[in-house]
Motif scaffolding. Structure first.
Motif, PDB file in Angstrom:
ATOM      1  N   LEU A 211       5.849 -28.738  14.037  1.00  0.00           N
ATOM      2  CA  LEU A 211       6.344 -29.029  12.697  1.00  0.00           C
ATOM      3  C   LEU A 211       6.951 -27.794  12.044  1.00  0.00           C
ATOM      4  N   GLU A 212       6.356 -26.638  12.266  1.00  0.00           N
ATOM      5  CA  GLU A 212       6.900 -25.415  11.691  1.00  0.00           C
ATOM      6  C   GLU A 212       8.235 -25.042  12.328  1.00  0.00           C
ATOM      7  N   ALA A 213       8.375 -25.311  13.615  1.00  0.00           N
ATOM      8  CA  ALA A 213       9.653 -25.045  14.287  1.00  0.00           C
ATOM      9  C   ALA A 213      10.760 -25.874  13.650  1.00  0.00           C
ATOM     10  N   VAL A 214      10.500 -27.157  13.459  1.00  0.00           N
ATOM     11  CA  VAL A 214      11.502 -28.032  12.846  1.00  0.00           C
ATOM     12  C   VAL A 214      11.787 -27.599  11.413  1.00  0.00           C
ATOM     13  N   ALA A 215      10.730 -27.251  10.666  1.00  0.00           N
ATOM     14  CA  ALA A 215      10.916 -26.817   9.276  1.00  0.00           C
ATOM     15  C   ALA A 215      11.773 -25.565   9.175  1.00  0.00           C
ATOM     16  N   SER A 216      11.701 -24.705  10.191  1.00  0.00           N
ATOM     17  CA  SER A 216      12.474 -23.456  10.163  1.00  0.00           C
ATOM     18  C   SER A 216      13.914 -23.649  10.620  1.00  0.00           C
ATOM     19  N   GLY A 217      14.261 -24.869  11.058  1.00  0.00           N
ATOM     20  CA  GLY A 217      15.618 -25.140  11.518  1.00  0.00           C
ATOM     21  C   GLY A 217      15.770 -25.172  13.025  1.00  0.00           C
ATOM     22  N   ALA A 218      14.680 -24.941  13.761  1.00  0.00           N
ATOM     23  CA  ALA A 218      14.737 -25.010  15.220  1.00  0.00           C
ATOM     24  C   ALA A 218      14.600 -26.476  15.629  1.00  0.00           C
ATOM     25  N   ARG A 219      15.734 -27.138  15.861  1.00  0.00           N
ATOM     26  CA  ARG A 219      15.744 -28.582  16.085  1.00  0.00           C
ATOM     27  C   ARG A 219      16.692 -28.953  17.205  1.00  0.00           C
ATOM     28  N   THR A 220      16.402 -30.094  17.811  1.00  0.00           N
ATOM     29  CA  THR A 220      17.334 -30.682  18.766  1.00  0.00           C
ATOM     30  C   THR A 220      18.396 -31.465  17.998  1.00  0.00           C
ATOM     31  N   SER A 221      19.411 -31.933  18.713  1.00  0.00           N
ATOM     32  CA  SER A 221      20.570 -32.533  18.040  1.00  0.00           C
ATOM     33  C   SER A 221      20.236 -33.809  17.285  1.00  0.00           C
ATOM     34  N   ASP A 222      19.238 -34.568  17.738  1.00  0.00           N
ATOM     35  CA  ASP A 222      18.887 -35.814  17.043  1.00  0.00           C
ATOM     36  C   ASP A 222      18.350 -35.550  15.647  1.00  0.00           C
ATOM     37  N   LEU A 223      17.860 -34.339  15.404  1.00  0.00           N
ATOM     38  CA  LEU A 223      17.351 -33.957  14.081  1.00  0.00           C
ATOM     39  C   LEU A 223      18.341 -33.044  13.347  1.00  0.00           C
ATOM     40  N   GLY A 224      19.576 -32.998  13.832  1.00  0.00           N
ATOM     41  CA  GLY A 224      20.604 -32.214  13.167  1.00  0.00           C
ATOM     42  C   GLY A 224      20.662 -30.761  13.584  1.00  0.00           C
ATOM     43  N   GLY A 225      20.009 -30.420  14.693  1.00  0.00           N
ATOM     44  CA  GLY A 225      19.997 -29.036  15.150  1.00  0.00           C
ATOM     45  C   GLY A 225      20.886 -28.810  16.357  1.00  0.00           C
ATOM     46  N   HIS A 226      20.700 -27.646  16.996  1.00  0.00           N
ATOM     47  CA  HIS A 226      21.566 -27.260  18.105  1.00  0.00           C
ATOM     48  C   HIS A 226      20.781 -26.844  19.349  1.00  0.00           C
ATOM     49  N   LEU A 227      19.466 -26.944  19.307  1.00  0.00           N
ATOM     50  CA  LEU A 227      18.681 -26.540  20.466  1.00  0.00           C
ATOM     51  C   LEU A 227      18.681 -27.625  21.540  1.00  0.00           C
ATOM     52  N   GLY A 228      18.628 -27.201  22.795  1.00  0.00           N
ATOM     53  CA  GLY A 228      18.435 -28.129  23.886  1.00  0.00           C
ATOM     54  C   GLY A 228      16.955 -28.430  24.061  1.00  0.00           C
ATOM     55  N   THR A 229      16.676 -29.311  25.012  1.00  0.00           N
ATOM     56  CA  THR A 229      15.293 -29.716  25.273  1.00  0.00           C
ATOM     57  C   THR A 229      14.410 -28.517  25.607  1.00  0.00           C
ATOM     58  N   THR A 230      14.832 -27.718  26.577  1.00  0.00           N
ATOM     59  CA  THR A 230      14.000 -26.595  27.014  1.00  0.00           C
ATOM     60  C   THR A 230      13.899 -25.526  25.942  1.00  0.00           C
ATOM     61  N   GLU A 231      14.976 -25.332  25.172  1.00  0.00           N
ATOM     62  CA  GLU A 231      14.954 -24.307  24.117  1.00  0.00           C
ATOM     63  C   GLU A 231      13.960 -24.676  23.017  1.00  0.00           C
ATOM     64  N   PHE A 232      13.897 -25.970  22.666  1.00  0.00           N
ATOM     65  CA  PHE A 232      12.921 -26.377  21.658  1.00  0.00           C
ATOM     66  C   PHE A 232      11.506 -26.156  22.179  1.00  0.00           C
ATOM     67  N   THR A 233      11.266 -26.520  23.435  1.00  0.00           N
ATOM     68  CA  THR A 233       9.937 -26.304  24.013  1.00  0.00           C
ATOM     69  C   THR A 233       9.591 -24.823  24.019  1.00  0.00           C
ATOM     70  N   ASP A 234      10.556 -23.963  24.361  1.00  0.00           N
ATOM     71  CA  ASP A 234      10.326 -22.521  24.336  1.00  0.00           C
ATOM     72  C   ASP A 234       9.892 -22.062  22.945  1.00  0.00           C
ATOM     73  N   GLU A 235      10.534 -22.620  21.917  1.00  0.00           N
ATOM     74  CA  GLU A 235      10.196 -22.263  20.537  1.00  0.00           C
ATOM     75  C   GLU A 235       8.762 -22.677  20.213  1.00  0.00           C
ATOM     76  N   VAL A 236       8.379 -23.876  20.616  1.00  0.00           N
ATOM     77  CA  VAL A 236       7.013 -24.354  20.362  1.00  0.00           C
ATOM     78  C   VAL A 236       6.003 -23.494  21.107  1.00  0.00           C
ATOM     79  N   ILE A 237       6.314 -23.134  22.344  1.00  0.00           N
ATOM     80  CA  ILE A 237       5.413 -22.295  23.135  1.00  0.00           C
ATOM     81  C   ILE A 237       5.197 -20.945  22.456  1.00  0.00           C
ATOM     82  N   ALA A 238       6.284 -20.328  22.004  1.00  0.00           N
ATOM     83  CA  ALA A 238       6.175 -19.020  21.355  1.00  0.00           C
ATOM     84  C   ALA A 238       5.332 -19.107  20.087  1.00  0.00           C
ATOM     85  N   ARG A 239       5.557 -20.133  19.306  1.00  0.00           N
ATOM     86  CA  ARG A 239       4.814 -20.284  18.056  1.00  0.00           C
ATOM     87  C   ARG A 239       3.341 -20.625  18.325  1.00  0.00           C
ATOM     88  N   THR A 240       3.081 -21.429  19.345  1.00  0.00           N
ATOM     89  CA  THR A 240       1.696 -21.763  19.688  1.00  0.00           C
ATOM     90  C   THR A 240       0.938 -20.524  20.117  1.00  0.00           C
TER      91      THR A 240
END
Length: 357
Positions: A318-347
């Motif tokens: 949720l914090e990743a999405v709130a910060s703008g780290a989103r896939t295209s379906d949510l209006g962002g520019h990250l790919g599938t693996t990039e979003f997962t990488d962001e979640v992993i780093a934050r976790t």
């Protein structure tokens, strides 16, 4: 519910399998600090056909043994003579009585009709319109179609009891119900169990409504979190309405729950609420958030370390999405693996900070 660090993995089809692998990356020991075992079963359409569904029965037996399962989305073939739905077999073999799907706000995603508090649909996992015997008689304009449906009191009781316990845990109101005025014998059985559960849980707010009124009122209900007990088919349709009300189904996981005699979970299978999305396969654009949250939901039923990891994953998503780290379906520019990488780093960061304090 279990005494070992094991999550049974049920591999899926197309994008469902790709997103399952992303969810498993987040559950790696170097991310959550917990060593988990992941016995895997190939539930792809090809392997289900090759084994005549034997692999589905083997996977269900493993979930009964170990307590937790994580499933990728699978294809159900349309042919009447094909191998059918693996979900029906899993629900029956695991002994699942309840399916829970929760719609929740995703930061920065505009909901429909102003909803903001979580809404959980608690539906029957078996019976009702699904698995009913169907046949036709007559010809031409005189042809008549029939269907036999059945529900069991033990399933009604499980739905009602779980709904009230879920509401008690989340501070929600139990809301809605079946069309018990038109069908007092059949649908009234669920209403009877809802009323009995309300007596057992007097501290939980309870507002029964007929199913048609429930649909109408959902579009104007924006305040309290809700838990809605439902028949199998009603709940299926309700889920398809409620989850998109939050602007996206990306933040919604689906849980199949089996119970012991005290209505404590004895086995849980988690999956994303979406399908296999074949048009997105291999493009690295699908949103893995629901699959990641499904894994986190399973951790919430583990020991203290697993529960802590599950919370970290949920907050990281949720914090990743709130910060703008989103896939295209949510209006962002990250790919599938990039979003997962962001979640992993934050976790990882969250767990390190929590360990320090």
């Amino acid at each position: 519910m279990r005494d070992e660090h094991t999550i049974v993995v049920l591999e899926g089809d197309q994008t469902g399998q790709e997103l399952l692998e992303e969810g498993l990356r987040v559950l790696a020991p170097n991310v959550i600090g917990v060593e988990l075992e992941f016995p895997r079963f190939d539930l792809s359409l090809d392997n289900r056909r090759a084994t005549l569904n034997r692999v589905v029965y083997e996977a269900a037996a493993a979930i009964r043994e170990h307590g937790l399962g994580l499933k990728g989305a699978t294809v159900t073939p349309e042919g009447r003579d094909d191998i059918g739905s693996p979900n029906r077999i899993l629900r029956e073999e695991i002994g699942g009585k309840v399916i829970v799907r929760t719609g929740r706000r995703i930061p920065g995603v505009v909901p429909v009709a102003g909803v903001h508090a979580p809404i959980s649909i608690v539906r029957m996992a078996v019976g009702d319109a699904y698995g009913a015997k169907e046949w036709r008689e007559g010809e031409g304009d005189d042809e008549v179609a029939f269907r036999t449906e059945r529900i069991e009191r033990r399933i009604c009781r499980a739905v009602a009891e779980f709904a009230f316990r879920q509401a008690a845990r989340t501070g929600a109101k139990v809301f809605g119900g079946p069309k018990y005025t038109v069908s007092p014998t059949y649908e009234g059985m669920l209403k009877e169990e809802m009323d009995k559960a309300a007596q057992r849980h007097p501290d939980v707010a309870y507002e029964p409504q007929l199913i048609d009124a429930t649909f109408a009122l959902l579009l104007s209900t924006t305040g309290d979190p809700l838990v809605i007990p439902a028949l199998n088919r009603d709940g299926d349709i309700l889920s398809d309405l409620v989850l998109p009300l939050f602007g996206s189904i990306a933040g919604s996981e689906s849980l199949l729950v089996a119970f012991d005699d005290d209505f404590e979970p004895s086995a849980i299978m988690a999956e994303a609420a979406h399908g296999t999305a074949p048009s997105l396969e291999g493009k690295n654009v699908a949103n893995p958030m629901a699959m990641i949250l499904a894994g986190a939901a399973l951790l919430s039923h583990g020991d203290d370390a697993e529960q802590r990891a599950g919370r970290a994953i949920r907050e990281a998503c949720l914090e990743a999405v709130a910060s703008g780290a989103r896939t295209s379906d949510l209006g962002g520019h990250l790919g599938t693996t990039e979003f997962t990488d962001e979640v992993i780093a934050r976790t990882k960061a969250k767990l390190e900070v929590w360990a320090a304090i």
